[in-house]
Scaffold this motif. Sequence first.
Motif, mmCIF file in Angstrom:
data_model
loop_
_atom_site.group_PDB
_atom_site.id
_atom_site.type_symbol
_atom_site.label_atom_id
_atom_site.label_comp_id
_atom_site.label_asym_id
_atom_site.label_seq_id
_atom_site.Cartn_x
_atom_site.Cartn_y
_atom_site.Cartn_z
ATOM 1 N N ILE A 68 -1.552 -6.742 -7.110
ATOM 2 C CA ILE A 68 -1.772 -5.344 -6.739
ATOM 3 C C ILE A 68 -0.690 -4.851 -5.789
ATOM 4 N N THR A 69 -0.419 -5.627 -4.742
ATOM 5 C CA THR A 69 0.579 -5.193 -3.755
ATOM 6 C C THR A 69 1.984 -5.155 -4.360
ATOM 7 N N ALA A 70 2.300 -6.114 -5.230
ATOM 8 C CA ALA A 70 3.632 -6.140 -5.847
ATOM 9 C C ALA A 70 3.845 -4.916 -6.730
ATOM 10 N N ILE A 71 2.826 -4.574 -7.536
ATOM 11 C CA ILE A 71 2.944 -3.410 -8.415
ATOM 12 C C ILE A 71 3.081 -2.128 -7.596
ATOM 13 N N CYS A 72 2.261 -1.985 -6.554
ATOM 14 C CA CYS A 72 2.341 -0.790 -5.696
ATOM 15 C C CYS A 72 3.702 -0.688 -5.016
ATOM 16 N N PHE A 73 4.215 -1.816 -4.546
ATOM 17 C CA PHE A 73 5.498 -1.818 -3.859
ATOM 18 C C PHE A 73 6.624 -1.403 -4.814
ATOM 19 N N ILE A 74 6.561 -1.893 -6.050
ATOM 20 C CA ILE A 74 7.584 -1.542 -7.039
ATOM 21 C C ILE A 74 7.505 -0.060 -7.387
ATOM 22 N N LEU A 75 6.295 0.458 -7.562
ATOM 23 C CA LEU A 75 6.134 1.876 -7.888
ATOM 24 C C LEU A 75 6.655 2.773 -6.772
ATOM 25 N N ILE A 76 6.404 2.382 -5.528
ATOM 26 C CA ILE A 76 6.920 3.155 -4.398
ATOM 27 C C ILE A 76 8.443 3.118 -4.389
#
Length: 317
Positions: free
Chosen positions: A19-27
């Motif tokens: 979850i955190t990796a996907i959110c970080f990439i999207l940001i």
Amino acid sequence: MLKYIVKRVLQAIPLMIAITAICFILIDLAPYDAVDSLVTDKMTKEQIEQRREEYGLNDPVYVQYFRWVKNVCKGDLGYSLINKTNIAKDMSVKIPNTINLVLPSYVTAFMLAILLGLLAGYKKDGWIDKIINGAASVGLAVPTFWVALLVIYKFGCDLKWFPIVGMHTIGDESFGDFIMHFIMPYSVLIIGFLPDLVRYVRSSTITQLSEDYVLVQKAFGSNKMEILFKHVSRNVLLPLITKLGMSLPMLVTGAVITETIFSWPGIGSYFVNAINKMDYPIVMDILLLSGTLVILGNLLSDILCALVDPRIRVEGE
């Protein structure tokens, strides 16, 4: 049960990483970042690049991500890129403000939903059911922000019964002043939470009333109210407890729109301001908190169901 809990917690770790990796990439893929909000017409390209280098925004995304994860594991949530404030300290103030607003609203809606949902399900297709179910359908269709604006206009601007924004009047920290600021957002949140819960209880009640044990109780001479509140309600509460556990994230992120409209100094308005300013350390920390609460909420739901229903405990053992 303990073995099951440990297993679920271990399963949650890779999920949180994903979850955190996907959110970080999207940001990182967003066309703007925090430095863009700090740029002025007088700044040269060299000064802008110096700012990016200072904040570590020129590093590869995986380097930024692992640096953030390392700091979080040490208990360091970082600092706001815009305001330079400590995020952990900010959240320690914002989260209680949100809980003070959301928790009473959700508990009130929960209790009302049990009563109204049982009544609507019991009187299925009757005029009481049509009124309650119709009102719930309208409530689901009406956006929360629209209700909030109507409440502000009528009771804040027109009648001037309540203050419009904030949690306290400047210079007045009394409980009475807090209540005056609290009533409008509290009412809006109840209206927002109630329709879904009412329909959920109504549906469960209708299902339970068709079960064989209801016919057995009628055969034994139990009256209608006794069957409804002593037997049916107990079985209706089981799926509702699951929903109660899964609502745990709402304590923090369940009033983002309402808090923003009423300028309530909680985590919701803090989150929206961070998004507007692309203050990604704040955004990531709140997403991490929200994801953790979702996982804990699911775990809590399973535990509550096992405590309420002995059959689930037996299967788990």
